[in-house]
Design a protein around this motif. Structure first.
Motif, PDB file in Angstrom:
ATOM      1  N   ALA A 111       0.824  -1.212   0.000  1.00 30.07           N
ATOM      2  CA  ALA A 111       0.000   0.000   0.000  1.00 30.07           C
ATOM      3  C   ALA A 111       0.860   1.264   0.000  1.00 30.07           C
ATOM      4  N   LEU A 112       1.924   1.263   0.789  1.00 27.69           N
ATOM      5  CA  LEU A 112       2.801   2.436   0.839  1.00 27.69           C
ATOM      6  C   LEU A 112       3.450   2.694  -0.509  1.00 27.69           C
ATOM      7  N   GLY A 113       3.913   1.633  -1.168  1.00 27.72           N
ATOM      8  CA  GLY A 113       4.502   1.805  -2.486  1.00 27.72           C
ATOM      9  C   GLY A 113       3.495   2.342  -3.480  1.00 27.72           C
ATOM     10  N   GLY A 116      -3.784  -4.424  -0.779  1.00 25.83           N
ATOM     11  CA  GLY A 116      -2.745  -3.415  -0.571  1.00 25.83           C
ATOM     12  C   GLY A 116      -2.705  -2.404  -1.700  1.00 25.83           C
ATOM     13  N   LEU A 117      -2.873  -2.895  -2.925  1.00 27.48           N
ATOM     14  CA  LEU A 117      -2.850  -2.019  -4.091  1.00 27.48           C
ATOM     15  C   LEU A 117      -4.022  -1.042  -4.056  1.00 27.48           C
ATOM     16  N   VAL A 118      -5.201  -1.533  -3.731  1.00 28.64           N
ATOM     17  CA  VAL A 118      -6.389  -0.669  -3.679  1.00 28.64           C
ATOM     18  C   VAL A 118      -6.267   0.353  -2.549  1.00 28.64           C
ATOM     19  N   ILE A 119      -5.825  -0.104  -1.380  1.00 30.84           N
ATOM     20  CA  ILE A 119      -5.668   0.812  -0.245  1.00 30.84           C
ATOM     21  C   ILE A 119      -4.685   1.921  -0.586  1.00 30.84           C
ATOM     22  N   GLY A 120      -3.543   1.540  -1.173  1.00 27.95           N
ATOM     23  CA  GLY A 120      -2.535   2.540  -1.523  1.00 27.95           C
ATOM     24  C   GLY A 120      -3.022   3.516  -2.568  1.00 27.95           C
ATOM     25  N   ALA A 121      -3.666   2.998  -3.622  1.00 31.59           N
ATOM     26  CA  ALA A 121      -4.149   3.878  -4.690  1.00 31.59           C
ATOM     27  C   ALA A 121      -5.210   4.843  -4.172  1.00 31.59           C
ATOM     28  N   LEU A 122      -6.130   4.357  -3.338  1.00 28.44           N
ATOM     29  CA  LEU A 122      -7.202   5.214  -2.835  1.00 28.44           C
ATOM     30  C   LEU A 122      -6.716   6.221  -1.797  1.00 28.44           C
TER      31      LEU A 122
END
Length: 472
Positions: A156-158, A206-212
């Motif tokens: 998510a951070l990345g 993680g990808l969705v959390i980071g992007a949002l």
């Protein structure tokens, strides 16, 4: 003794990753550094500057000149390398501590990793997110809830700190889905497929959390629920450099709906060569700023981009291939680190004047970091490591050691995907590819360790089963 070994390993590894900043007397900075930490002080999202990373480093300023921020970045790297040793090599205790410390020091000496971990820029978080994604899809089953949550947070951070990382992680997620489906064709893939849906879901989460988190943070700070602006302008800069933009204007101007028609000649330099991507984007005399700047010009540039794809598909394909192959080969260290960074200096003066003197007197300001000498090691090591990846994948696959084989394949896909994303959608630069190259060298270190462990087991087995007649 075990605690002392672990602490010594951690200390040596962290010192290696922070060595450039320690030598510099200040965290390593880049042209974009000021644009990131200024996010908490300005009234609109920054062009190409993800707000979450600005929150990350500003929140870790703590009155200590951003040193806590790069310490955290270094610790993230160390934790991921340690977890890779535990998951892929089944190491524990002193052996795991030695692997973590020795491998990190090796990477700091042979690659450019420390120049990214010690730098106030989200570049180090891209390879960390890639490594975290691999550990999620191919990690050990014994990992607890907190371990899984930590890897999801790293993904998510990345994703939160750079749009290019979002695209890379999405590509790796899709490649992993295909790999899981393809594993049905192999008898040995049954165990790996078990629970793959849940593991892929964790990467996706993680990808969705980071992007949002990008539009959420922009809304919280500026009242604008939007992603990081400027992507269409970045892409258009490459079209200027490749001559596609000038071709479009030649065929469609005059057109009162296209402001850039009045500045056709300015897409060329005085010597008649095409203006570079960087010149178009960052030089204040560029036609970009004459037609309204990043925000106002965005819709027009986006229109030209998509219409040019329709009108000149072969030109786009040729330019994309050229940019991809060029980016794949640009892996030098220190891209832009010897420059003046006047914008970051100005940002320090505006928002952190207490740090300006330390920034101004850092050794980096002298512009004499010997990256040409460093690259005599970094470049051949990088190319050799990348060339070994397919060999490692095939060799360990046939040995029945799928996890090491999958690591090599995963990193190879990441390097190819990163070159395509950065080269085609932005513009080839050494730092875009070199920031990931240490993953290839890390994979080679894992493969070498695995072979050494196998040889040790074989020798121990032979010794245990040897027979020495009594009395001879």
């Amino acid at each position: 003794m075990r605690l002392i070994t672990t602490l010594l390993s951690l200390t040596l590894a962290l010192a290696a990753l922070l060595a450039p900043a320690i030598w510099n007397g200040f965290p390593i900075t880049f042209h974009d550094t000021g644009g990131y930490f200024a996010r908490l002080y300005e009234d609109a999202p920054g062009d190409g500057r993800a707000t979450p990373y600005g929150v990350f480093i500003e929140g870790l300023h703590l009155g200590l000149q951003f040193w806590p921020a790069i310490v955290v970045q270094g610790l993230i790297v160390i934790v991921l390398i340690r977890e890779l040793g535990r998951s892929t090599l089944a190491l524990e205790g002193p052996r795991l501590a030695f692997f973590t410390g020795a491998t990190t020091v090796l990477l700091a000496l042979a690659t450019g990793i420390s120049w990214y971990s010690a730098q106030l820029l989200p570049d180090i978080l891209a390879p960390c997110a890639v490594l975290a994604a691999f550990l999620l899809i191919d990690g050990r089953h014994e990992r607890g809830l907190w371990g899984q949550a930590g890897l999801v947070a790293m993904v998510a951070l990345g994703a939160a700190t750079h749009t290019g990382t979002v695209a890379l992680l999405l590509g790796l997620l899709l490649a992993s889905v295909l790999a899981v489906l393809a594993a049905r064709l192999f008898k040995g893939g049954a165990a790996w497929r078990l629970g793959a849906g849940r593991r892929l879901g964790l990467i996706g989460a993680g990808l969705v959390i980071g992007a949002l988190s990008v539009p959420v943070s922009n809304y919280a700070l500026y009242g604008q629920f939007r992603f990081t602006p400027g992507g269409d302008v970045f892409l258009f800069g490459r079209l200027v450099q490749d001559g596609i933009a000038s071709r479009y204007l030649k065929d469609h101007c005059p057109d009162p709906t296209i402001k850039l028609c009045d500045h056709q000649a300015e897409l060329y330099e005085e010597d008649g060569t095409l203006r570079s991507n960087d010149s178009f984007l960052w030089w204040q005399g560029s036609p970009l700023y004459k037609i309204g700047g990043w925000e106002s010009a965005g819709p027009e540039l986006s229109r030209i981009t998509w219409e040019s794809v329709r009108d000149y598909p072969l030109m786009h394909l040729q330019a994309a291939w050229t940019s991809f192959t060029q980016q794949l080969g640009e892996i030098s260290s220190g891209d832009g680190l010897n420059d003046e960074h006047w914008h970051t200096r100005w940002m320090f003066d505006q928002y952190h004047p207490e740090d300006l003197d330390a920034f101004a007197h850092a050794r980096q300001r002298g512009g004499k970091i010997p990256f040409a000498e460093f690259d005599q090691i970094h470049i051949p090591v990088g190319f050799a490591s990348m060339a070994l990846l397919p060999l490692i994948a095939v060799f360990f696959w046939y040995r029945g050691e799928g996890r090491t084989a999958r690591l090599a394949a995963f990193v190879l896909v990441a390097l190819i995907g990163n070159a395509a994303i950065c080269g085609i959608l932005s513009n080839p630069h050494d730092r875009y590819q070199s920031r990931l190259m240490w993953l290839a060298t890390l994979t080679c270190a894992v493969a070498a360790t695995r072979l050494a462990m196998a040889r040790r087991i074989t020798l121990d087995h032979q010794q245990a089963n040897s027979y020495w007649p009594v009395g001879r």
